[in-house]
Scaffold this active site. Structure first.
Site: not given
Length: 374
Positions: A64-65, A68-70, A198, A224
């Site tokens: 997931g890069a 966002g964070i990734g 999370s 989630y």
């Protein structure tokens, strides 16, 4: 009488101020714990970078890069010399992210490199193809695996393989990917598996009953949070199984970060969350600090089975997340749903006594066979 009334008013005012003060204290304490907002955190998130690892010639995978964070995790690893694989399901966005990172690396004369590889974590076939390609092209060399990709799908839809898309993407896909890449990780020890979870896992219900029905249309609420609880349980069980292997397994809550994780949430709810939580939200760049700490800090070279907060401190997870029986059952159920075969994943962790007993048994069998042949 006036004195009595004045005294009563004074004590009432004092009690009101005290209650408001305590309420504000616990509100800010909770906000710091949940969000990780920089103005609420004591430890500066960059303080550890002077002691970070040199990643020259290393190989890292970040799922997931493409955003966002990734994206910022991948950029941070590449800046320190790592060859980073951006494992994403969107080819256009993944290739664009890799190009952008390489432009930044070139601009600042960094030794690292970024490349895009296609990976859809909701598809177990895609995960197997990715792992097979990695072993063929990169061999037994993998230093860091960051399980970052996640979705919050409120449609409760099923994948082509008949799995609930949220649990497949957030837990089953990372579970299968990590197991299929254990040999390269162990061959490159000391190496690290970092899983982004999370804090919402704390309010999730017991996950086994849900996972056993993952091929059904499940209630969309709290899926989630349950998948994030699965992440923590997986992290703890993986650490137990990888004990003394040189591969560490830790997880981290990055804070309340402004990313696209809520893109599938109804607009009204999404707007309310962003509006009320705005003072406590982090940028994606800041949210990547805690995961990067787990990837790079020398102090964590041999630390495993830990849960980290956005302020870079480890803390005890909930009793449910620490339940070894539950984590083992989740592991077995995940094996069934992902179709792991014998030899594909790490076997049950065993104690030294069990290993010695097995070795003595094998030696005894060899002696008996020698006598029979002699």
């Amino acid at each position: 009488m006036l004195t009595f009334i004045f005294t009563e008013c004074t004590w009432s005012s004092f009690g009101l101020v005290l209650c408001l003060g305590l309420g504000l204290f616990w509100l800010l304490k909770g906000a710091r714990l949940i969000s990780g907002a920089s103005w609420l955190i004591k430890n500066h998130p960059d303080a550890w970078e002077g002691t970070s690892l040199d990643l020259s010639s290393s190989i890292a995978i970040v799922t997931g890069a493409n955003s966002g964070i990734g994206y910022y995790i991948a950029l941070g690893l590449a800046r320190r010399g790592s060859n980073v694989i951006l494992a994403c399901r969107n080819k256009i966005r993944g290739e664009a992210a890799a190009r952008e990172i390489n432009i930044i690396l070139s601009k600042f004369s960094c030794k690292g490199h970024a490349e895009f590889w296609l990976l859809d974590l909701s598809s177990m076939q895609s995960v197997r193809s990715f792992a097979s390609r990695f072993v063929q092209e990169k061999g037994m060399h993998l230093n860091i695996l960051v399980n970052n990709a996640a979705i919050s799908d409120r449609t409760s839809s099923l994948t082509a393989e008949g799995l609930n898309v949220t649990y497949a993407t957030n837990h089953l896909g990372p579970f299968l990917l990590t197991n299929l890449l254990l040999d390269p990780l162990k061959a490159s020890a000391p190496s690290r598996v970092v899983t982004v979870t999370s804090i919402v896992y704390r309010w999730a219900s017991e996950p086994l009953a849900i996972l056993r029905r993952t091929k059904d249309i499940l209630p969309k609420h709290f899926s989630y949070g349950i998948s994030k609880l699965m992440n923590v349980l997986f992290t703890m069980e993986l650490a137990r199984r990888l004990h003394h292997s040189g591969v560490t397994s830790n997880c981290v809550h990055p804070g309340y970060v402004r990313t696209g994780i809520l893109r599938n949430t109804p607009a009204i709810i999404r707007m309310a969350i962003h509006t009320l939580g705005f003072p406590f939200t982090l940028s994606a760049k800041h949210g990547a600090k805690a995961p990067l700490f787990l990837c790079l800090s020398r102090s964590l070279t041999f630390a495993s089975g830990l849960y980290f907060e956005p302020d870079l401190r480890s803390s005890l997870p909930t009793l449910t997340a620490l339940d070894p029986h539950l984590s083992k059952e989740l592991w077995r159920e995940s094996e069934k749903l992902t179709g792991l075969q014998n030899g594909e994943c790490l076997g049950e962790a065993r104690s030294k006594e069990e290993e010695i007993t097995e070795l003595e048994g094998k030696e005894g069998s060899c002696r008996e066979r020698e006598r029979e042949l002699g």
